[in-house]
Write an enzyme that holds these catalytic residues in place. Structure first.
Site, short mmCIF file in Angstrom:
data_model
loop_
_atom_site.label_atom_id
_atom_site.label_comp_id
_atom_site.label_asym_id
_atom_site.label_seq_id
_atom_site.Cartn_x
_atom_site.Cartn_y
_atom_site.Cartn_z
N ASP A 67 9.76 2.90 2.04
CA ASP A 67 8.50 3.71 2.03
C ASP A 67 8.16 3.62 3.22
O ASP A 67 7.90 2.77 3.82
CB ASP A 67 7.21 3.72 0.88
CG ASP A 67 6.00 4.05 1.70
OD1 ASP A 67 5.80 4.62 2.43
OD2 ASP A 67 4.82 3.42 0.74
N LYS A 110 2.62 11.47 6.42
CA LYS A 110 1.94 11.34 7.97
C LYS A 110 2.42 12.05 9.15
O LYS A 110 2.30 13.09 8.97
CB LYS A 110 1.32 9.65 8.36
CG LYS A 110 0.34 9.20 7.16
CD LYS A 110 0.60 7.92 7.33
CE LYS A 110 -0.61 7.20 6.34
NZ LYS A 110 -1.53 7.40 6.08
N PHE A 127 1.52 -1.01 -0.30
CA PHE A 127 0.56 0.15 0.19
C PHE A 127 0.47 1.12 -0.16
O PHE A 127 1.81 1.23 0.83
CB PHE A 127 -0.25 -0.32 1.19
CG PHE A 127 -1.79 1.67 1.61
CD1 PHE A 127 -2.95 1.17 0.50
CD2 PHE A 127 -1.45 2.24 2.08
CE1 PHE A 127 -3.50 1.97 0.22
CE2 PHE A 127 -2.31 3.98 1.89
CZ PHE A 127 -3.92 3.53 0.73
#
Length: 408
Positions: free
Chosen positions: A232, A261, A147
């Site tokens: 990531d 984030k 993801f």
């Protein structure tokens, strides 16, 4: 339409969203109105312990005073110049973020998906300019069940049909291999490979943690093949796993790290690509950009986030409380939990399917005053703010036990 003249209830607000918001999410039926630290409060004043923390965007809790102060201070001075001009906050942010992550240069963006897209463009440009891959033939190796976001390029290499179906045609140039399989990864790498792009821990897949040595193996494969290792760390980074970056658990230094984030402290969207000078140095004016990327407000908040992490206190806290989380979940195995994976304050919990889906368990937890969220099937994820106390964490685990054992 005339605006309501009275405060609307949670039910009224949820119903009001239905005709005017695109249905791209299926939230739990809670309407948050206020929050502080690890706690949120709905419009009726009911309090909930936040065990999701905005998918790690709220690593430092809601409205952390140092981050709120940094935002207020900058709001009174300057919020946006665009990158057409310099601003007085960006250099300091980039210097400190590069130092924190052990890298040389920073490409500031806004959202996690933008960081991933930027990382893809960067890897391809490096492959053509430095590695010498023929034009338009660069490939990137990725892992199944990944993801990395939901743009059309990113869903092109997703294996989640819900994310892909109906959004083709897809972008070529990606090779998908099983996660945690070094042999498959090595077999997929060839002279056209620009990069291997992976999550050090797969979050959306259920907090899947690879075998010891996998990340070091990826680093060695990419080094031998002369391609980039792009990590990531948008969910796993910035203290979540007990280290600044999850790759540090294996002493690995990627060529490029993607951040987002928590970098915005839950206040503004902030993301970044950080990496070696010889990689980020391939970009030249006009080849990539963002109007809001590196804006003064984002840089001020991002700098305050880096300051919190520079002490190492949050990383240590995540590691120590991670033991509480792990021990509490281990005690539930065989008592409603069939398995779990955890690192620091991050866990994927596989619930006995006979007790319900992850969604159903999350709804029962909500009724107990605990906010969590499912991933797939009967798996829920737990990722509380790093500011949570041991007592609060123990209380959340007791609520999970109640939900699973008594079926509350």
């Amino acid at each position: 339409m005339t605006a309501p003249t009275h405060p609307r209830t949670s039910d009224e607000l949820i119903r009001a969203e239905e005709p005017v918001l695109a249905h791209n999410y299926h939230p739990l039926p809670v309407v948050v109105a206020r929050a502080e630290g690890a706690w949120v409060e709905d419009v009726e004043g009911r309090r909930y312990l936040d065990m999701l923390a905005g998918y790690s965007a709220l690593n430092f809790g809601h409205r952390h005073p140092a981050l709120v102060e940094a935002a207020h201070r900058q709001l009174d001075r300057l919020t946006l110049t665009s990158r057409a001009f310099h601003n007085d906050r960006l250099a300091g942010f980039a210097e400190r973020l590069a130092a924190l992550t052990g890298q040389d240069m920073v490409l500031p963006m806004n959202t996690g998906a933008e960081a991933v897209e930027s990382g893809i463009k960067l890897a391809r440009k490096w492959a053509y300019d430095v590695k010498g891959v023929p034009a338009d033939r660069a490939t990137i190796v990725v892992a199944a069940d990944n993801f990395h976001g939901r743009t059309t390029t990113i869903v092109s290499f997703s294996t989640d049909e819900t994310a892909r179906s109906g959004f083709g045609p897809f972008t070529p140039g990606f090779r998908i291999v099983p996660y945690n399989d070094l042999a498959a990864l090595e077999a997929a790498v060839d002279e056209t490979t620009a990069a291997v792009l992976i999550e050090p821990i797969q979050g959306e897949a259920g907090v899947l943690i690879p075998d010891d040595g996998y990340l070091a193996g990826v680093r060695e494969v990419t080094r031998r093949a002369g391609c980039l290792f792009v990590a990531d760390e948008i969910q796993s980074g910035l203290g979540r796993t007990g280290r600044t970056l999850a790759v540090e658990h294996e002493g690995v230094v990627p060529d490029v790290v993607l951040l987002g984030k928590a970098l915005g402290g839950g206040i503004v969207p902030v993301s970044a690509v950080v990496g070696r000078r010889e990689v980020l140095g391939v970009l030249h004016p006009g080849e990539h950009g963002s109007t809001f990327g590196g804006n003064p407000l984002a840089a001020a908040v991002g700098t305050a986030v880096v300051e919190l992490l520079e002490t190492g206190a949050f990383q240590r806290r995540a590691a120590e409380l991670g033991e509480v989380l792990r021990d509490g979940l281990a005690a539930l195995v065989g008592r409603g939990v069939v398995g779990f994976r955890s690192r620091g304050l991050w866990a994927g919990v596989d619930v006995d399917p006979a007790l319900g889906t992850g969604r159903a368990v999350s709804e029962r937890l909500m009724r107990e005053g605990i906010l969590a969220k499912d991933t797939h099937g009967s798996t829920i994820r737990l990722a509380p703010p790093l500011t949570i106390t041991a007592d609060e964490l123990t209380s959340a685990l007791a609520s999970l036990e109640k939900v699973l054992v008594s079926g509350a």
